[in-house]
Write a protein that holds these residues in place. Sequence first.
Motif, short mmCIF file in Angstrom:
data_model
loop_
_atom_site.label_atom_id
_atom_site.label_comp_id
_atom_site.label_asym_id
_atom_site.label_seq_id
_atom_site.Cartn_x
_atom_site.Cartn_y
_atom_site.Cartn_z
N SER A 180 0.83 -1.23 0.00
CA SER A 180 0.00 0.00 0.00
C SER A 180 0.86 1.27 0.00
N PHE A 181 2.03 1.18 -0.55
CA PHE A 181 2.96 2.32 -0.79
C PHE A 181 3.46 3.00 0.49
N ASN A 182 2.51 3.27 1.42
CA ASN A 182 2.87 3.94 2.68
C ASN A 182 3.66 5.22 2.48
N LEU A 183 3.16 6.09 1.62
CA LEU A 183 3.78 7.42 1.51
C LEU A 183 3.14 8.32 2.55
N LEU A 184 3.89 9.33 3.01
CA LEU A 184 3.31 10.28 3.96
C LEU A 184 2.28 11.13 3.22
N PRO A 185 1.08 11.27 3.78
CA PRO A 185 0.07 12.08 3.09
C PRO A 185 0.45 13.56 3.09
N ARG A 186 -0.09 14.31 2.18
CA ARG A 186 0.13 15.77 2.07
C ARG A 186 1.62 16.13 2.02
N THR A 187 2.45 15.20 1.54
CA THR A 187 3.89 15.44 1.50
C THR A 187 4.35 15.22 0.07
N THR A 188 5.27 16.06 -0.40
CA THR A 188 5.69 15.97 -1.80
C THR A 188 6.50 14.69 -2.03
N ALA A 189 6.61 14.32 -3.32
CA ALA A 189 7.35 13.12 -3.70
C ALA A 189 8.77 13.19 -3.16
N SER B 82 22.66 16.74 5.88
CA SER B 82 21.43 17.24 5.25
C SER B 82 21.71 17.96 3.92
N SER B 83 22.94 18.41 3.77
CA SER B 83 23.29 19.10 2.51
C SER B 83 23.22 18.15 1.31
N GLU B 84 23.33 16.85 1.58
CA GLU B 84 23.30 15.87 0.48
C GLU B 84 21.91 15.34 0.17
N TRP B 85 20.94 15.60 1.07
CA TRP B 85 19.63 14.97 0.96
C TRP B 85 18.95 15.26 -0.38
N GLN B 86 18.87 16.53 -0.70
CA GLN B 86 18.16 16.95 -1.89
C GLN B 86 18.76 16.29 -3.15
N GLY B 87 20.09 16.34 -3.25
CA GLY B 87 20.80 15.79 -4.40
C GLY B 87 20.54 14.30 -4.56
N ARG B 88 20.64 13.58 -3.43
CA ARG B 88 20.42 12.13 -3.46
C ARG B 88 18.99 11.81 -3.88
N ALA B 89 18.04 12.54 -3.30
CA ALA B 89 16.63 12.27 -3.60
C ALA B 89 16.33 12.55 -5.07
N GLU B 90 16.92 13.61 -5.60
CA GLU B 90 16.68 13.95 -7.01
C GLU B 90 17.23 12.87 -7.93
N LYS B 91 18.37 12.32 -7.51
CA LYS B 91 18.98 11.24 -8.31
C LYS B 91 18.06 10.01 -8.35
N MET B 92 17.47 9.73 -7.20
CA MET B 92 16.55 8.58 -7.12
C MET B 92 15.29 8.82 -7.97
N LEU B 93 14.81 10.08 -7.94
CA LEU B 93 13.63 10.42 -8.76
C LEU B 93 13.93 10.19 -10.23
N GLU B 94 15.15 10.53 -10.63
CA GLU B 94 15.58 10.36 -12.00
C GLU B 94 15.61 8.87 -12.35
N LEU B 95 16.11 8.09 -11.39
CA LEU B 95 16.23 6.64 -11.57
C LEU B 95 14.86 6.00 -11.81
N VAL B 96 13.83 6.49 -11.07
CA VAL B 96 12.49 5.91 -11.24
C VAL B 96 11.65 6.71 -12.24
N ASP B 97 12.34 7.65 -12.91
CA ASP B 97 11.72 8.40 -14.01
C ASP B 97 10.53 9.26 -13.56
N LEU B 98 10.73 9.98 -12.46
CA LEU B 98 9.63 10.80 -11.94
C LEU B 98 10.07 12.23 -11.65
N THR B 99 11.15 12.66 -12.31
CA THR B 99 11.70 13.99 -12.02
C THR B 99 10.64 15.09 -12.11
#
Lengths: 392, 221
Positions: B93-102, B117-134
């Motif tokens: 059931s995915f279990n994403l946090l509601p009302r929270t961005t991808a 924390s300075s690396e968080w954004q970069g890492r997350a963006e890379k993962m979005l790219e990997l799953v093709d959801l940028t």
Amino acid sequence: MQFLETINTALKAIAANKVRSILTMLGVIIGVFAVVTLISLGKGVQNYITDQFNELGSNLLFISPGTGDFGGDPADSFARNKLSEKHIKLIEENVPAIDLISAYYVASENSRFKTNTFLSEIIGVSYVGNKMFNYELEKGRFFTKSEEKNQAKVMVIGPNVAKNLFSNQNAIGERVDLLGDKYEVIGIFKEKGSNFDDQVILPYTSMENTLDLKNFSSIVLKVKNGYESGFVMKQVDLALFQDLDPDEFQVLSQADILKSIQSILQLLTVALSAIAGISLLVGGIGIMNIMLVSVTERIREIGLRKALGATPFNIALQFLVEAVILSVGGGVVGLMFGALATLFAQTFLRAEMTLSAILLAFVFSAGVGIVFGTYPAIKASKKDPIEALRYE
Amino acid sequence: MPLIDAQNLYKIYDIGGTKINAVNGISLSIEDGEFISIVGKSGSGKSTLMHILGLLDTPTSGVLKLNGQEVSTLTENKLAKIRNSQIGFVFQSFNLLPRTTAIDNIILPLKYSSIPSSEWQGRAEKMLELVDLTERKLNKSNELSGGQKQRVAIARALVTDPSVIFADEPTGNLDSKTGEEIVELFRTLNDKGKTIVIVTHDADLAKVAKRVITIKDGVLI
């Protein structure tokens, strides 16, 4: 998880349920508002009384009947009141450090001129009263020694009395109904900006005669400059012991009276604030209630966070911070309302929002958040991640 | 050395005095880079086994080693740390946090990690790219389709670069076409070297894995 991040997460959770969060905060808002406002007003009343005493002038001693024991029956003090002319003489003869001395009567009564009436404090003093209490005259004069001796029906009135009885008309020479007699207005005081403006001053002998009084309400004396009032109080004691027993009178300095009134006021303020503090407790229970609801509502989120690596401490901290933000937020809003109420009160009272009241509000509201947020936080942290994830 | 080495695992529940052996003496070893499916009917014990292997639950007895280290006896805090850094979960059931961005959903595990924390954004963006959801980066979870939600969940599982991904019925809530896309994504990830363990009751889904383990009544068959 960094602490700032925890605060951020808590703020988002609070913002997600705005109305609920505001209603939850309301308990703390009302509690803190009530406590802070009561402390400010209490301080205002204390300031007011201090100001009144300062207006009286310094170096005054008051001799009152009885021992002034607040625990005893006040009627007892009056029943045993023996203060009279004789005692003024005893003091005049035996205490050289006295500048002025006067009998003192006080009553509260309506004065009436034509159709206008005004409830004022009626004070009976000797002809030295104006010097003793630093009264300054706006118009007319104070009564003389011979008027005092002859029990002349004359009165000197405060500006508020003049305003209410005579509007803007000339008052001097007019005769006013008072205590069932007619008194002639011979002087009007300058404005002092306090309840002195509501007073009516008569020769004590006239008041004695009109009301058929036997014993003084008190004797007031002014110590000569350069003498220490503590020393003079002892001399007055010795002088009066020639005729009175120690439990039949007491000598109080202005500072003594002020201190005892202030201690009563402080006690009252603390007691009232404590009662108001009960609403803080109710606010805390409200926070606990809503946090428990929140834990149940967000049980899947708790399970998810745990699966993703949150420790029980991380989870507990997140919910605790949320509770503390709700209560401290309520505290800050309550404090702001309290500040507004204090500002409003300042239009008629020297109300003050003290630093200690502000700190108290902060510490109490944070305390309420911590105390009532801990149980829901612990409950959240103990959730089993698998059960939490399966929760429907 | 196997990535996961389980020896003689038991999980016994005591429900109202009746003992239920959900996992009944399972020994299993998973090598780094494997693509495994654990298949079994409802109530067979496959989810319990996944929870134990994923360190969400502790076995009643048995030995469990992750990267050669005994982990079944660790404290709750240490298990949380290991789950964060070495294990990724994908739920039915995915279990994403509601009302929270991808992107914020993907960042979530990083908040419990020691990654700055300075690396968080970069890492997350890379993962979005990997799953093709940028392009869906700032969409809230309720604005995403089922398939997109599961991709975000996969990106979230990958963001701490774990040793293994456990996916519990990952296509269970998706239509067959979207399900196939998700399966394809797992295959791609496995091709790149990621160890994947899929738990499912769907025999067709199980077949996509390189090794299929069947479980019945708490034992492997």
